[in-house]
Design a protein around this motif. Structure first.
Motif, short mmCIF file in Angstrom:
data_model
loop_
_atom_site.label_atom_id
_atom_site.label_comp_id
_atom_site.label_asym_id
_atom_site.label_seq_id
_atom_site.Cartn_x
_atom_site.Cartn_y
_atom_site.Cartn_z
N ARG A 135 -21.30 43.35 -28.04
CA ARG A 135 -19.97 43.93 -27.93
C ARG A 135 -20.10 45.38 -28.35
O ARG A 135 -20.36 45.68 -29.50
CB ARG A 135 -19.00 43.21 -28.86
CG ARG A 135 -18.33 42.03 -28.20
CD ARG A 135 -17.63 41.26 -29.24
NE ARG A 135 -18.54 41.01 -30.33
CZ ARG A 135 -18.16 40.63 -31.53
NH1 ARG A 135 -16.88 40.49 -31.78
NH2 ARG A 135 -19.03 40.39 -32.47
N THR B 138 -20.75 40.74 -38.07
CA THR B 138 -21.10 39.56 -37.28
C THR B 138 -22.44 39.83 -36.61
O THR B 138 -22.90 40.96 -36.56
CB THR B 138 -20.07 39.27 -36.18
OG1 THR B 138 -20.09 40.34 -35.25
CG2 THR B 138 -18.67 39.12 -36.76
N ILE C 57 -10.39 28.30 -28.76
CA ILE C 57 -10.33 29.76 -28.96
C ILE C 57 -11.58 30.44 -28.42
O ILE C 57 -12.59 29.81 -28.14
CB ILE C 57 -10.20 30.13 -30.46
CG1 ILE C 57 -11.39 29.58 -31.26
CG2 ILE C 57 -8.91 29.59 -31.05
CD1 ILE C 57 -11.50 30.15 -32.64
N ASN C 58 -11.46 31.76 -28.26
CA ASN C 58 -12.62 32.59 -28.05
C ASN C 58 -12.55 33.68 -29.10
O ASN C 58 -11.81 34.65 -28.97
CB ASN C 58 -12.62 33.19 -26.63
CG ASN C 58 -13.84 34.03 -26.36
OD1 ASN C 58 -14.40 34.64 -27.27
ND2 ASN C 58 -14.27 34.08 -25.11
N ASN D 109 -23.45 30.77 -37.31
CA ASN D 109 -23.35 31.33 -35.96
C ASN D 109 -22.28 30.68 -35.07
O ASN D 109 -22.29 30.86 -33.86
CB ASN D 109 -24.70 31.27 -35.24
CG ASN D 109 -24.87 32.42 -34.27
OD1 ASN D 109 -24.54 33.55 -34.59
ND2 ASN D 109 -25.35 32.12 -33.08
N ALA D 110 -21.35 29.93 -35.66
CA ALA D 110 -20.31 29.30 -34.84
C ALA D 110 -19.22 30.30 -34.47
O ALA D 110 -18.42 30.05 -33.57
CB ALA D 110 -19.70 28.12 -35.59
N GLY D 111 -19.16 31.42 -35.16
CA GLY D 111 -18.16 32.44 -34.86
C GLY D 111 -17.08 32.59 -35.92
O GLY D 111 -15.99 33.08 -35.63
N LYS D 112 -17.38 32.18 -37.14
CA LYS D 112 -16.38 32.28 -38.22
C LYS D 112 -15.99 33.73 -38.50
O LYS D 112 -14.81 34.05 -38.59
CB LYS D 112 -16.93 31.66 -39.52
CG LYS D 112 -17.27 30.20 -39.39
CD LYS D 112 -17.97 29.69 -40.62
CE LYS D 112 -19.33 30.36 -40.86
NZ LYS D 112 -20.29 30.16 -39.76
N ASN E 77 -25.50 37.71 -33.72
CA ASN E 77 -25.83 36.49 -33.01
C ASN E 77 -27.12 35.86 -33.53
O ASN E 77 -28.11 35.75 -32.83
CB ASN E 77 -25.95 36.80 -31.51
CG ASN E 77 -26.11 35.54 -30.69
OD1 ASN E 77 -25.82 34.45 -31.16
ND2 ASN E 77 -26.59 35.70 -29.48
N PHE E 78 -27.12 35.49 -34.79
CA PHE E 78 -28.19 34.66 -35.33
C PHE E 78 -27.65 33.93 -36.55
O PHE E 78 -26.69 34.39 -37.16
CB PHE E 78 -29.43 35.50 -35.69
CG PHE E 78 -29.21 36.57 -36.72
CD1 PHE E 78 -29.48 36.33 -38.06
CD2 PHE E 78 -28.72 37.82 -36.37
CE1 PHE E 78 -29.29 37.31 -39.01
CE2 PHE E 78 -28.52 38.81 -37.32
CZ PHE E 78 -28.80 38.55 -38.65
N PRO E 79 -28.19 32.76 -36.86
CA PRO E 79 -27.64 32.01 -37.98
C PRO E 79 -27.92 32.72 -39.30
O PRO E 79 -29.03 33.20 -39.51
CB PRO E 79 -28.37 30.66 -37.91
CG PRO E 79 -29.48 30.82 -36.96
CD PRO E 79 -29.28 32.05 -36.16
N THR F 86 -23.44 36.03 -42.50
CA THR F 86 -22.57 36.15 -43.68
C THR F 86 -23.24 35.48 -44.87
O THR F 86 -23.70 34.35 -44.78
CB THR F 86 -21.22 35.48 -43.40
OG1 THR F 86 -20.70 36.00 -42.19
CG2 THR F 86 -20.25 35.76 -44.54
N1 LIG Z 1 -19.54 34.01 -25.89
C1 LIG Z 1 -18.92 33.93 -27.07
N2 LIG Z 1 -19.51 34.49 -28.14
C2 LIG Z 1 -18.88 34.39 -29.32
C3 LIG Z 1 -17.64 33.74 -29.48
N3 LIG Z 1 -17.28 33.81 -30.78
C4 LIG Z 1 -18.26 34.49 -31.41
N4 LIG Z 1 -19.23 34.86 -30.54
C5 LIG Z 1 -20.49 35.55 -30.84
O1 LIG Z 1 -21.27 34.66 -31.60
C6 LIG Z 1 -22.06 35.36 -32.56
C7 LIG Z 1 -21.85 34.80 -33.94
O2 LIG Z 1 -20.61 35.17 -34.44
P1 LIG Z 1 -20.30 35.31 -36.01
O3 LIG Z 1 -18.83 35.51 -36.10
O4 LIG Z 1 -21.18 36.31 -36.66
O5 LIG Z 1 -20.70 33.87 -36.53
P2 LIG Z 1 -20.57 33.27 -38.00
O6 LIG Z 1 -20.09 31.89 -37.86
O7 LIG Z 1 -19.81 34.17 -38.89
O8 LIG Z 1 -22.10 33.25 -38.40
P3 LIG Z 1 -22.75 33.22 -39.87
O9 LIG Z 1 -22.13 34.31 -40.67
O10 LIG Z 1 -24.20 33.46 -39.60
O11 LIG Z 1 -22.52 31.87 -40.42
C8 LIG Z 1 -21.68 36.82 -32.43
O12 LIG Z 1 -22.66 37.44 -31.64
C9 LIG Z 1 -20.35 36.78 -31.71
O13 LIG Z 1 -20.15 37.91 -30.92
C10 LIG Z 1 -17.04 33.16 -28.31
O14 LIG Z 1 -15.97 32.57 -28.35
N5 LIG Z 1 -17.72 33.29 -27.14
#
Ligand SMILES: Nc1nc2c(ncn2[C@@H]2O[C@H](COP(=O)(O)OP(=O)(O)OP(=O)(O)O)[C@@H](O)[C@H]2O)c(=O)[nH]1
Ligand SMILES: [Mg+2]
Lengths: 708, 74
Positions: free
Chosen positions: A503, A31, A150-151, A14-17, A33-35, A38
């Protein structure tokens, strides 16, 4: 693909990879919003500089390089093995800036493995909301790494990330051979002697995780065990001590580089939105109430709101057909185009609104972060039945489709919990069952009636079927729990992410993809099976078909016109190959209330249940009773008369018996193949097929016998 | 010995150690380190699992897992 630079995205769940992956590659990786979203690796192309494309590898999230579940194991097998085809030249560690310490633990481990690394600080916006101010220049200096803010969600900061990556690729980080905690030199030397030169920390990783690394064979694993014994080395102790040591160092760094504005004036951190929402959403009473209400609204929406666009599509297809019949000559070819092809395509299209609504709700649950709250409030109940709070994700996504749902079980750490979840997930009613439910419910549940004057009774019936699937999944899990032996203990230690706004673009893409998959993937199967069925239903063994017309005329001299041709058509169907198959199994399904026509539909459904509705329309359009107005499948089925009783065939007993059968039966090859892939044994798909089909048969039998 | 499972909602504690070696690594990695402050913030229906704030984020675990974390009151 020699010499293509490959960069792996590493980070906590859930870090946003995956969000970063999408931003960089322009792809649409899922993507949420839960751990644990992927579960498998995925590669894409990123244009780093004009004319310079590199490969980006998205991976499941990990908390440390010591894996605890299958999805984490996959990452370590890549990072720990330089010979692995996916081994990266560099890693971008994506860190959640609002939870920096924990994310830096992984960063420090990855870097000690000797992989050149860039640190991407993601979710800066979330961190700022919580009052954190991060001095990333200082952080870069302290950690001796390129840092980019980054965002990933909005795609901000990609330029800075590019610079950091280019610099790091050029200079390459030289791993300092130090270990986080020193061990006996001879131990490392012994590992290197037997298994080849490697960074000391990598050698240690091999030593400690050899059982999970696919690069080693049985013999090598045994020699690792000998080494552990010889040096009296205890991996568990080492890992714990290492983690504590790393956290100490990280805390000092973070202390110097991050300030928390909220903490300076107040002892207590301010209440965030997430805290306020959680007050109700995971409340010990209201939590359940809200969850049930959300599900209920979801199925009401799927049934009632979707009827408006569905009626439009239905009407549109009918008008198109009428118009075509008006302008085209009356020939068999026209009949095949209008009643066959267009009606068939319409039969698929009409369910698009329902599928879209269903996926809208599921992706809202995933995007907002509510999904992890459901895991939290359901864990206790799940545990009673041999499942795990984390089983909620597969069970809920099983409402869409069991195939990805079964894959999502990889994040469940305990094998027994995971296996049970895999085996029962297909009992959740998937979207392929939705058309069947819709048609049959419309036949047996009165449309006008409402519950308490508000809720559409058909919607309530639909909700009931989904609940039934869920409770049957729980019950089966409970039985499996009693039968299966546990190898390890089950646990539930999980992070609750902050709530995030969905989103809508992502939601829209997810709906679009599933609708497209439904139309094309399901559509292909439906059309293919319908054609095969049409052939089998139009031809029969020997010259029996040719003689039928004559025989019917001889036997029923009084019949004329439409009645005569209907009689001929139905006799023909009965004597076709399909008819013979149906008759063959009729004795077995008679106790459930089914005749040979339904038998044909059952046979075709075993490859994929989505063909049920199509099969029924083919059978009933070939089998006579063709009055051209109102020739929808619903009306044709409604007009069907039971030859034994002279009453309508689809009464409540048969309707519910069929509904129950389709709710429980295992009629999906793709699901069985996925179960095989995830359990690596034919035993489990066979068990799954056996128990579900038996369950379906017995339950349908009971329902029919009680209601009729 | 006081453990995390003994805390009530809103109460603070400081982690002092672990009683279960198997779970301790996972807990350490998740940021439950000796010396860290924790606050119990929620529990699920029927009192289990529980949610706590630890190093700035919300972590959930079952009661039986919380019972392996020793704490002292703050
Ligand atoms: N507010 C905010 N939300 C973000 C940002 N980057 C990602 N998100 C949100 O965080 C959530 C997790 O993002 P993912 O990209 O699915 O995370 P991941 O690291 O791939 O997660 P896993 O596949 O579970 O390991 C999603 O709901 C995204 O929309 C950010 O920079 N800011
Ligand atoms: Mg991901």
């Amino acid at each position: 693909m020699a010499n293509v630079t490959r960069i792996a995205l590493i980070g906590n769940p859930n870090a946003g990879k995956s969000s970063l992956f999408n931003t960089l590659t322009g792809l649409n990786q899922k993507t949420g919003n839960f751990p644990g979203v992927t579960m498998d690796k995925l590669t894409g192309i990123w244009e780093l500089e004009p004319g310079r494309n590199i490969e980006i590898l998205d991976l499941p999230g990990i908390y440390s390089i010591y894996p605890k579940s299958i999805d984490e194991e996959l990452v370590i097998n890549i990072l720990g093995n330089p010979q692995h085809p996916d081994y990266p030249d560099m890693a971008i560690v994506v860190a959640d800036a609002s939870n920096l310490k924990r994310n830096l633990l992984l960063f420090s481990q990855v870097r000690d493995l000797g992989i050149p690394t860039v640190l991407a600080l993601n979710m800066i916006d979330v961190a700022e909301n919580q009052g954190y101010v991060i001095n990333s220049l200082k952080l870069a200096r302290e950690l001796n790494v390129e840092v980019a803010e980054i965002n990933a969600k909005k795609g901000i900061g990609v330029g800075g990330l590019k610079l950091a990556v280019i610099k790091t690729l050029k200079h390459r980080y030289a791993s300092n051979d130090a270990l986080p905690l020193s061990v006996a030199d001879e131990l490392i030397e012994d590992v290197q002697k037997q298994f080849g030169e490697a960074d000391p920390y990598r050698s240690l990783l091999w030593l400690m995780e050899h059982d999970r690394m696919k690069m080693f064979n049985q013999e090598q694993r045994e020699s690792f065990d000998h080494l552990l014994e010889k040096h009296q080395f205890e991996p568990k102790k080492y890992k714990s001590a290492e983690t504590v040591k790393r956290y100490e160092q990280i805390s000092e760094v973070v202390e110097r580089c991050v300030i928390n504005l909220n903490r300076q004036w107040d002892a207590e951190p301010v209440k965030t939105w997430t805290d306020r929402l959680d007050k109700v959403f995971i409340h010990s009473f209201w939590g359940y109430v809200i969850f049930l209400a959300i599900l209920f609204i979801m199925f009401q929406a799927v049934f009632t709101w979707a009827t408006y666009p569905m009626d439009l599509i239905d009407g549109g297809v009918a008008q198109l057909n009428d118009w075509l019949k008006g302008i085209l000559p009356d020939s068999p070819l026209t009949g095949m185009l209008t009643d066959g092809l267009i009606a068939g395509v319409g039969g698929v299209l009409i369910f698009v609104p329902q599928i879209a609504f269903l996926f809208f709700f599921i992706s809202m649950l995933e995007e907002t972060g509510y999904m992890s709250r459901v895991m939290f409030i359901m864990d206790k109940m799940m545990r009673r039945f041999g499942l795990n709070g984390k089983s909620v994700v597969p069970l809920i996504s099983g409402i869409a489709c069991a195939v990805p749902a079964i894959m999502s079980t990889r994040s469940i750490g305990s094998w027994k919990d995971r296996l049970i979840t895999i085996l029962v997930t297909p009992l959740m009613s998937c979207s392929a069952r939705l058309p069947i439910y819709t048609v049959l419910i419309a036949l047996v549940v009165p449309e006008k009636n409402t519950l308490f004057g508000v809720f559409n009774l058909q919607g309530v019936a639909l909700f009931g079927l989904y609940l039934l699937g869920f409770f049957m999944a729980l019950l089966s899990a409970w039985v499996l729990k009693k039968i299966l032996r546990a190898k390890e203990r089950s646990y539930f230690i999980m992070e609750l992410p902050t709530y995030k706004g969905p989103r809508f673009k992502h939601v829209a893409i997810s709906i679009y993809n599933s609708v497209r998959a439904f139309i094309f993937e399901a559509g292909k199967i439906i059309v293919a099976i319908s054609i095969v069925l049409w052939v089998f239903a139009s031809y029969g063994p020997g010259d029996s078909m040719a003689k039928i017309e004559e025989q019917v005329r001889l036997k029923n001299p009084s019949l004329t016109g439409v009645d005569l041709s209907n009689k001929i058509a139905s006799e023909k169907l009965e004597n076709s190959y399909a008819g013979h198959f149906g008759k063959l199994i009729e004795p077995a399904i008679k106790p459930l209330g089914y005749d040979w026509k339904i038998g044909i539909a059952l046979i075709t459904s075993f490859a994929a249940r989505e063909v049920f509705v199509g099969t029924m329309s083919t059978i009933y359009s070939l089998g006579g009773e063709v009055d051209n107005e109102n020739a929808t499948i619903k009306n044709r089925m409604r007009a069907e008369i039971n030859p034994d009783t002279g009453k309508p065939m689809y009464d409540a007993a048969l309707g519910f018996s069929l509904l129950i059968f389709y709710a429980f039966a295992m009629q999906c090859m793709s699901t069985l193949a996925t179960t095989y892939r995830e359990t690596k044994s034919w035993k489990y798909p066979l068990i799954q097929f056996g128990y579900m089909t038996t369950l379906a048969y017995l339950a349908a039998f009971l329902v029919y016998q009680i209601l009729s | 010995m006081l453990t995390l499972a003994d805390l009530r909602i809103g109460e603070h504690g400081e982690i002092t150690g672990f009683t279960d070696e198997l779970l301790s690594l996972k807990l350490l990695e998740m940021g439950c380190l000796p010396g860290t402050e924790v606050i119990l913030t929620h529990h699920a229906p029927f009192g289990d699992p529980i949610a706590l704030k630890v190093s700035g984020y919300t972590l959930t675990m079952r009661r039986e897992e919380a019972a392996t974390i020793q704490i002292k009151r703050k």
